[in-house]
Design an enzyme around this catalytic site. Structure first.
Site, short mmCIF file in Angstrom:
data_model
loop_
_atom_site.label_atom_id
_atom_site.label_comp_id
_atom_site.label_asym_id
_atom_site.label_seq_id
_atom_site.Cartn_x
_atom_site.Cartn_y
_atom_site.Cartn_z
CD1 TRP A 15 -2.26 -1.90 0.17
CD2 TRP A 15 -2.84 -1.40 2.28
NE1 TRP A 15 -3.28 -2.75 0.54
CE2 TRP A 15 -3.65 -2.46 1.84
CE3 TRP A 15 -3.02 -0.92 3.58
CZ2 TRP A 15 -4.63 -3.04 2.64
CZ3 TRP A 15 -3.99 -1.50 4.37
CH2 TRP A 15 -4.79 -2.53 3.91
CD GLU A 176 8.03 -4.61 -6.97
OE1 GLU A 176 6.82 -4.73 -7.07
OE2 GLU A 176 8.57 -3.76 -6.26
N GLY A 182 4.33 1.54 -11.29
CA GLY A 182 3.47 2.73 -11.32
C GLY A 182 3.38 3.40 -12.69
CB SER A 222 2.10 -1.70 -14.46
OG SER A 222 2.66 -0.42 -14.22
N GLY A 243 1.18 -2.79 -6.35
CA GLY A 243 1.13 -1.47 -5.71
C GLY A 243 -0.24 -0.83 -5.91
N GLY A 244 -0.35 0.03 -6.91
CA GLY A 244 -1.57 0.82 -7.12
C GLY A 244 -2.85 0.00 -7.10
#
Ligand code: PEP
Length: 264
Positions: A15, A176, A182, A222, A243-244
């Site tokens: 997060w 990653e 992102g 992503s 992530g997002g």
């Protein structure tokens, strides 16, 4: 002979600096309900959430009280056990809060906090010392990719991170590519597979065949509901660090339920 192990997929939600402790509690409840409503088989996929430090106690209390089968993670830890290290958080403190996993060496820590490979290695040792599973992040920048190809930098980072780690240790590796984080531009499944297979070779060389067979290697960058299945079809991709998309209940639930759209 190479050991054959079935690796339970792991979908991990980083997060970052999002959701305060009240929002985090509401989010975990909603995610759990969404998965229960969809009759998700919780045993088939491990789910971990990595909230900010200030949320951890609240999330721990909720998942404990409601028996929510999510792993609890932290986004970083100190290389030290205790002492005059203002602002740092010890692995011992995290363990007391039932934290099971800790992200180490995320590219944002490497970039914005100048974390070196050596510091990452020290943090991996600190995590293991306190009974936490390190989720070791490695990955190349766009410039690295251009100059050295995809594997060279992550391989070098992982080699240092695993120095002195016992062959029996449980670790998770997250590949990653920094350019994919992102950006909305994920690696292709083939690229992810190629680097993850190479990283498994590093685990084999450093920790042996058993460790290589059982260590989960995640792809991150992503990831979303629309592309998770293509990554999970790759033999050396055992899950995702998200992530997002881990901040959106329905999207994250759909990622966790990749088996419904991966054709397995
Ligand atoms: C990350 O930061 O670990 C990450 C994978 O982010 P995103 O999914 O937003 O690319």
């Amino acid at each position: 002979m190479v050991a054959v192990t079935t690796r339970t997929p792991l979908i991990a939600g980083n997060w970052k600096m999002n959701l305060d402790h009240l929002q985090a509690v509401a989010f975990v409840q909603k995610l759990h309900w969404a998965l229960k409503d969809a009759k998700h088989e919780f045993d088939a996929v491990d789910v971990s959430v990595f909230p900010p430090f200030t949320d951890i106690r609240s999330v721990q209390t909720l998942i404990d009280a409601d028996k929510i089968p999510f792993g609890l993670g932290a986004q970083d830890l100190s290389a030290h056990d205790s002492g005059a290290y203002t602002g740092e958080i010890s692995g011992a403190f995290l363990k007391r809060l039932d934290v099971a996993q800790v992200i180490i060496g995320h590219s944002e820590r490497r970039e914005y906090h100048s974390e070196s490979d050596e510091l990452v290695a020290a943090k991996v040792k600190a995590a293991l010392k306190h009974g936490l599973v390190p989720v070791v992040c490695v990955g190349e920048t766009a410039e690295d990719l251009e100059k050295h190809g995809a594997s060279a930098v992550p391989v070098g980072q992982l080699e240092v991170a695993l120095d002195g780690v016992a062959s029996t240790a449980e670790i998770v590796v997250a590949y990653e590519p920094v350019w994919a984080i992102g950006s909305g531009q994920a690696a292709t499944p083939d690229q992810a597979q190629e680097v993850c297979a190479t990283l498994r070779d590093v685990v084999r060389a450093k920790l042996g065949d058993d460790a290589a067979a059982r260590t989960r290697i995640l792809y991150g960058g992503s990831v979303k509901a629309a592309n998770i299945a293509s990554f999970m079809r790759q033999p050396d991709v055992d899950g995702a660090l998200v992530g997002g998309a881990s901040l959106l209940v329905d999207e994250f639930a759909a990622i966790i339920r990749f088996q419904k759209h991966v054709g397995v």
